[in-house]
Motif scaffolding. Sequence first.
Motif, mmCIF file in Angstrom:
data_model
loop_
_atom_site.group_PDB
_atom_site.id
_atom_site.type_symbol
_atom_site.label_atom_id
_atom_site.label_comp_id
_atom_site.label_asym_id
_atom_site.label_seq_id
_atom_site.Cartn_x
_atom_site.Cartn_y
_atom_site.Cartn_z
ATOM 1 N N LEU A 15 0.833 -1.220 0.000
ATOM 2 C CA LEU A 15 0.000 0.000 0.000
ATOM 3 C C LEU A 15 0.858 1.257 0.000
ATOM 4 O O LEU A 15 0.504 2.259 -0.614
ATOM 5 C CB LEU A 15 -0.918 0.026 1.224
ATOM 6 C CG LEU A 15 -1.980 -1.056 1.316
ATOM 7 C CD1 LEU A 15 -2.755 -0.917 2.626
ATOM 8 C CD2 LEU A 15 -2.921 -1.008 0.134
ATOM 9 N N THR A 24 -8.647 5.870 1.077
ATOM 10 C CA THR A 24 -8.456 4.516 0.534
ATOM 11 C C THR A 24 -7.331 3.808 1.270
ATOM 12 O O THR A 24 -7.457 2.637 1.631
ATOM 13 C CB THR A 24 -8.157 4.574 -0.979
ATOM 14 O OG1 THR A 24 -9.216 5.264 -1.634
ATOM 15 C CG2 THR A 24 -8.009 3.188 -1.567
ATOM 16 N N LYS A 28 -7.879 0.344 3.281
ATOM 17 C CA LYS A 28 -7.144 -0.851 2.829
ATOM 18 C C LYS A 28 -6.147 -1.329 3.889
ATOM 19 O O LYS A 28 -6.005 -2.529 4.109
ATOM 20 C CB LYS A 28 -6.411 -0.575 1.511
ATOM 21 C CG LYS A 28 -7.312 -0.337 0.327
ATOM 22 C CD LYS A 28 -7.987 -1.602 -0.101
ATOM 23 C CE LYS A 28 -8.760 -1.364 -1.388
ATOM 24 N NZ LYS A 28 -9.487 -2.545 -1.827
ATOM 25 N N GLU A 74 -7.334 -9.237 -2.224
ATOM 26 C CA GLU A 74 -7.168 -7.785 -2.073
ATOM 27 C C GLU A 74 -5.883 -7.303 -2.734
ATOM 28 O O GLU A 74 -5.864 -6.256 -3.367
ATOM 29 C CB GLU A 74 -7.161 -7.389 -0.590
ATOM 30 C CG GLU A 74 -8.523 -7.215 0.009
ATOM 31 C CD GLU A 74 -9.312 -6.077 -0.611
ATOM 32 O OE1 GLU A 74 -8.790 -4.952 -0.735
ATOM 33 O OE2 GLU A 74 -10.465 -6.312 -0.975
ATOM 34 N N LEU A 79 -6.417 -4.079 -5.329
ATOM 35 C CA LEU A 79 -5.455 -2.993 -5.565
ATOM 36 C C LEU A 79 -5.064 -2.868 -7.036
ATOM 37 O O LEU A 79 -4.169 -2.099 -7.372
ATOM 38 C CB LEU A 79 -4.202 -3.214 -4.716
ATOM 39 C CG LEU A 79 -4.414 -3.180 -3.214
ATOM 40 C CD1 LEU A 79 -3.140 -3.566 -2.488
ATOM 41 C CD2 LEU A 79 -4.888 -1.804 -2.777
#
Length: 164
Positions: A15, A24, A28, A74, A79
């Motif tokens: 991330l 976001t 996340k 995820e 992503l």
Amino acid sequence: MDWLLTSPLLPIEILLILELDDKTYSIKSKTLGVGSALMIVSGYYGELTVTGDLTSRWKCSGLPMCFFVFIVYELLVGLKAAADSEIDPAIKGKIQLAQAMTVISWCTYPVVYLVPMFGSTVSNAVVAIQIGLCVSDIISKCGVGLVSYQFTYAKSTKGEALLG
């Protein structure tokens, strides 16, 4: 489960290299962090059984795998839009490589977890688990860390070129 004790921060590292807005990123990181923690907690009891009746080991492998699959989903699907938004193809390739390496390296941990189920002696199982975890950790932590470094370096030199 030792394979589940791989750093829950690895997905969050992905991330950090993506350009996500604050909202976001927050959502996340919480989702992946909580998913990783639940994966660890739900499977830990089974990791304690290496010999004898391995029923608890088998039972404790199911629920963590659900969290594992969610995290993998995820990383690869959740992503995807953020990774695809990168304009520079070299940097985009490094992001996708980091995502894929994280997923592939994490898939080695369940294999190591199964070692005691192959009927080996306790000492052989423990040695095989430790060697397997060592290899898995090198792949997941060092390999993904190196790719993340390469991404960060490429991104920073791109920024310097734009500024200079």
